[in-house]
Write a protein that holds these residues in place. Structure first.
Motif, short mmCIF file in Angstrom:
data_model
loop_
_atom_site.label_atom_id
_atom_site.label_comp_id
_atom_site.label_asym_id
_atom_site.label_seq_id
_atom_site.Cartn_x
_atom_site.Cartn_y
_atom_site.Cartn_z
N GLU A 1 -18.33 19.54 34.34
CA GLU A 1 -17.57 20.53 33.57
C GLU A 1 -16.47 19.86 32.76
O GLU A 1 -16.14 20.30 31.65
CB GLU A 1 -16.98 21.58 34.50
N THR A 2 -15.89 18.78 33.29
CA THR A 2 -14.87 18.04 32.55
C THR A 2 -15.49 17.35 31.34
O THR A 2 -14.87 17.25 30.28
CB THR A 2 -14.20 17.01 33.46
N PRO B 1 -17.08 20.97 28.95
CA PRO B 1 -16.36 22.17 29.40
C PRO B 1 -16.82 23.44 28.69
O PRO B 1 -17.43 23.37 27.60
CB PRO B 1 -14.91 21.84 29.02
N ALA B 2 -16.54 24.55 29.30
CA ALA B 2 -16.82 25.84 28.66
C ALA B 2 -15.85 26.04 27.50
O ALA B 2 -14.65 25.79 27.62
CB ALA B 2 -16.66 26.97 29.68
N THR B 3 -16.39 26.44 26.37
CA THR B 3 -15.57 26.77 25.19
C THR B 3 -16.02 28.14 24.72
O THR B 3 -15.86 29.12 25.44
CB THR B 3 -15.74 25.70 24.10
N ARG B 4 -16.60 28.20 23.54
CA ARG B 4 -17.20 29.47 23.10
C ARG B 4 -18.56 29.69 23.76
O ARG B 4 -19.13 30.78 23.68
CB ARG B 4 -17.36 29.48 21.58
N THR B 5 -19.07 28.64 24.38
CA THR B 5 -20.33 28.72 25.12
C THR B 5 -20.07 28.30 26.57
O THR B 5 -19.09 27.60 26.84
CB THR B 5 -21.40 27.80 24.51
N GLY C 1 -20.08 26.28 30.08
CA GLY C 1 -20.01 24.85 30.32
C GLY C 1 -21.05 24.37 31.32
O GLY C 1 -21.95 25.11 31.73
N GLN D 1 -6.50 18.91 32.79
CA GLN D 1 -5.94 17.81 32.02
C GLN D 1 -5.90 16.52 32.83
O GLN D 1 -6.19 15.44 32.32
CB GLN D 1 -4.54 18.17 31.54
N ALA E 1 -25.68 26.53 23.45
CA ALA E 1 -24.92 25.44 22.85
C ALA E 1 -25.61 24.90 21.60
O ALA E 1 -24.96 24.40 20.69
CB ALA E 1 -24.73 24.31 23.85
N GLY F 1 -18.47 26.29 12.03
CA GLY F 1 -18.44 26.59 13.44
C GLY F 1 -19.79 26.95 14.04
O GLY F 1 -19.87 27.21 15.25
#
Length: 240
Positions: free
Chosen positions: A75-76, A79-83, A85, A136, A213, A232
């Motif tokens: 996941e790092t 990572p999940a964004t607009r889709t 993860g 982070q 994705a 985008g």
């Protein structure tokens, strides 16, 4: 010629198979994604089994806690964004199955030792284990390993070229824009290439990776010479 209207893209394009997705992603990664496993069939089996694994299940030599750890590593990296993860795609289970079923004992040891090193690096840098670190803090730890793995691959390539009498590569430090931080690991990070490749392979051959994705259209299909680009928009899935 028939006067019937052309079928729409959605009507004409079949769904990409997992086998084809695995083949194309492995080509995208230069073939290196299949560390310890040279057969697409083995990757396909691992991916299908991982997708149906219930939560809190042990897989081979990996406990449910270790699979959760791999989920967070993946996941790092993705990572999940607009889709969704990597964790949504159950990439941790895929990684565990691949290491168990396809890696030889030496590679398995390298991978599992690497898991412990990630945890130790997080404890040293953030004073908490990897699973308790913030996103982070996790990213900082994995970025250090990633840079080191890149350095090792570059220096190995430079040595190979030197032995073969080919044009020499410039020193790594002369091309590296960002210096490795002082708390970066100092031991070889070969294991991280395994982790990163499995995370990418597991994600982009999952249903989520292929359908959310990325975009996929079967070729040959309808020919559209001009398609407006919308900022985008997801990238198209690779075609061999």
């Amino acid at each position: 010629m028939s006067s019937q209207p052309m079928p729409s893209e959605s009507e004409q394009a079949p769904t990409i198979t997992r086998r084809e997705a695995i083949r194309r992603v492995s080509l995208l990664l230069g073939g290196a994604a299949l560390i310890g496993c040279g057969r697409v069939e083995d990757v396909e089996k691992a991916a299908e089994k991982a997708a149906s694994v219930p939560a809190n299940t042990r897989l081979g030599q990996f406990s449910s806690q270790e699979i959760a750890f791999l989920d967070e590593v993946a996941e790092t990296i993705v990572p999940a964004t607009r889709t969704p993860g990597a964790k949504d795609a159950k990439v941790g289970a895929f990684m565990a199955l691949m290491v168990t079923d396809c890696y030889d004992p030496g590679e398995q040891k390298t991978f599992r030792d690497g898991m412990r090193r990630v945890d130790a690096a997080a404890t040293k840098a953030a004073n908490v284990p990897f699973m308790q670190a913030t996103p982070q803090q996790r990213l900082a730890v994995l970025t250090a390993f990633d840079r080191q793995a890149h350095r090792e691959a570059y220096e190995t390539e430079a040595e190979d070229r030197k032995r073969q009498g080919l044009a020499q590569l410039p020193p790594y430090d002369s091309i590296e824009a960002e210096e490795i931080t002082s708390d970066a690991p100092v031991e070889p990070a070969t294991f991280f290439r395994m982790m990163k490749e499995l995370a990418l392979l597991g994600y982009f051959t999952s249903e989520i990776g292929c359908t959310q994705a990325l975009r996929y259209t079967e070729v040959p299909g309808r020919y559209d010479p001009c398609i407006d680009y919308v900022a985008g928009s997801p990238a198209w899935a690779a075609h061999a």
